[in-house]
Structure formats: structure tokens, C-alpha cells
Design a protein around this motif. Sequence first.
Motif, PDB file in Angstrom:
ATOM      1  N   UNK A  21       0.819  -1.223   0.000  1.00 37.75           N
ATOM      2  CA  UNK A  21       0.000   0.000   0.000  1.00 37.75           C
ATOM      3  C   UNK A  21       0.850   1.270   0.000  1.00 37.75           C
ATOM      4  N   UNK A  22       1.846   1.408   0.914  1.00 39.93           N
ATOM      5  CA  UNK A  22       2.642   2.643   0.881  1.00 39.93           C
ATOM      6  C   UNK A  22       3.478   2.726  -0.404  1.00 39.93           C
ATOM      7  N   UNK A  23       3.181   3.680  -1.243  1.00 39.56           N
ATOM      8  CA  UNK A  23       3.878   3.812  -2.534  1.00 39.56           C
ATOM      9  C   UNK A  23       5.359   4.156  -2.356  1.00 39.56           C
ATOM     10  N   UNK A  24       5.703   4.835  -1.271  1.00 42.23           N
ATOM     11  CA  UNK A  24       7.103   5.243  -1.086  1.00 42.23           C
ATOM     12  C   UNK A  24       8.015   4.050  -0.802  1.00 42.23           C
ATOM     13  N   UNK A  25       7.453   2.923  -0.298  1.00 46.59           N
ATOM     14  CA  UNK A  25       8.256   1.725  -0.066  1.00 46.59           C
ATOM     15  C   UNK A  25       8.566   1.016  -1.377  1.00 46.59           C
ATOM     16  N   UNK A  26       7.687   1.144  -2.353  1.00 45.20           N
ATOM     17  CA  UNK A  26       7.855   0.556  -3.676  1.00 45.20           C
ATOM     18  C   UNK A  26       8.123  -0.962  -3.617  1.00 45.20           C
ATOM     19  N   UNK A  27       7.320  -1.668  -2.790  1.00 45.83           N
ATOM     20  CA  UNK A  27       7.465  -3.112  -2.643  1.00 45.83           C
ATOM     21  C   UNK A  27       6.404  -3.841  -3.455  1.00 45.83           C
ATOM     22  N   UNK A  28       6.772  -4.904  -4.154  1.00 45.10           N
ATOM     23  CA  UNK A  28       5.760  -5.686  -4.873  1.00 45.10           C
ATOM     24  C   UNK A  28       4.930  -6.518  -3.894  1.00 45.10           C
TER      25      UNK A  28
END
Length: 108
Positions: A21-28
Amino acid sequence: MTFQTLAIISIVALLGPLLAIPRRWNLPVTLGEILAGILVGHTGLRLVDSSDPSITLLANVGFALIMFVAGSHVPVRDAQIRSALGTGAVRALFTGVLAVALGIGAAV
């Protein structure tokens, strides 16, 4: 498979999307699901027995779904992809031959 195991799998399956959910983490999404599987599986808390045939079936279905989604994102009608098909096939063939040779060498 018990109801408890199914409940654990269902709850853990939500962890992947929650981590994405957090876009700043950029995790798949898949990374969260893999980490959750490590946590509840044999390596972590051992809440889920991976030798259970029902778990194996769910794992195979999940893998098939991931491959289906990944394949549906490949633009096969793109001219660049079609032009690279020959090179990719040659590299795949080379890798297969090399893997067989190394496998035979390791077995000997």
C-alpha cells in the motif's frame, strides 16, 4: 487441512497487499506474501505444515495464478518483443544445454 491452518493462510495472504500500500516503499505484493510465508512456515513459527497435500495444492494454484498474471502483462503484439524472440529462444536453448551438461557433470 484444519480450519486454523486455512485461517492462518487467509490472514497471511493479506499481508502482501498491505505491505504494497505505501507507494514510497515501492514493494511488490509478492514480496510481502513471500515474507509472510517465511514467517508462518518451516523457517519461522512453523504454524503451517508444508507437507500437507492441501497446502501443496494451494501453492501450485497460487504459482499458476502468478504466472498467469505475469504473462498477461507481456505485450506480445509489440514489434520489439517479436523481433527479440529469436535471440531469446537461442539464449534459452543455450541455457538449457548448459544446465544439462552441468547437471550431468555434477551427477558424475
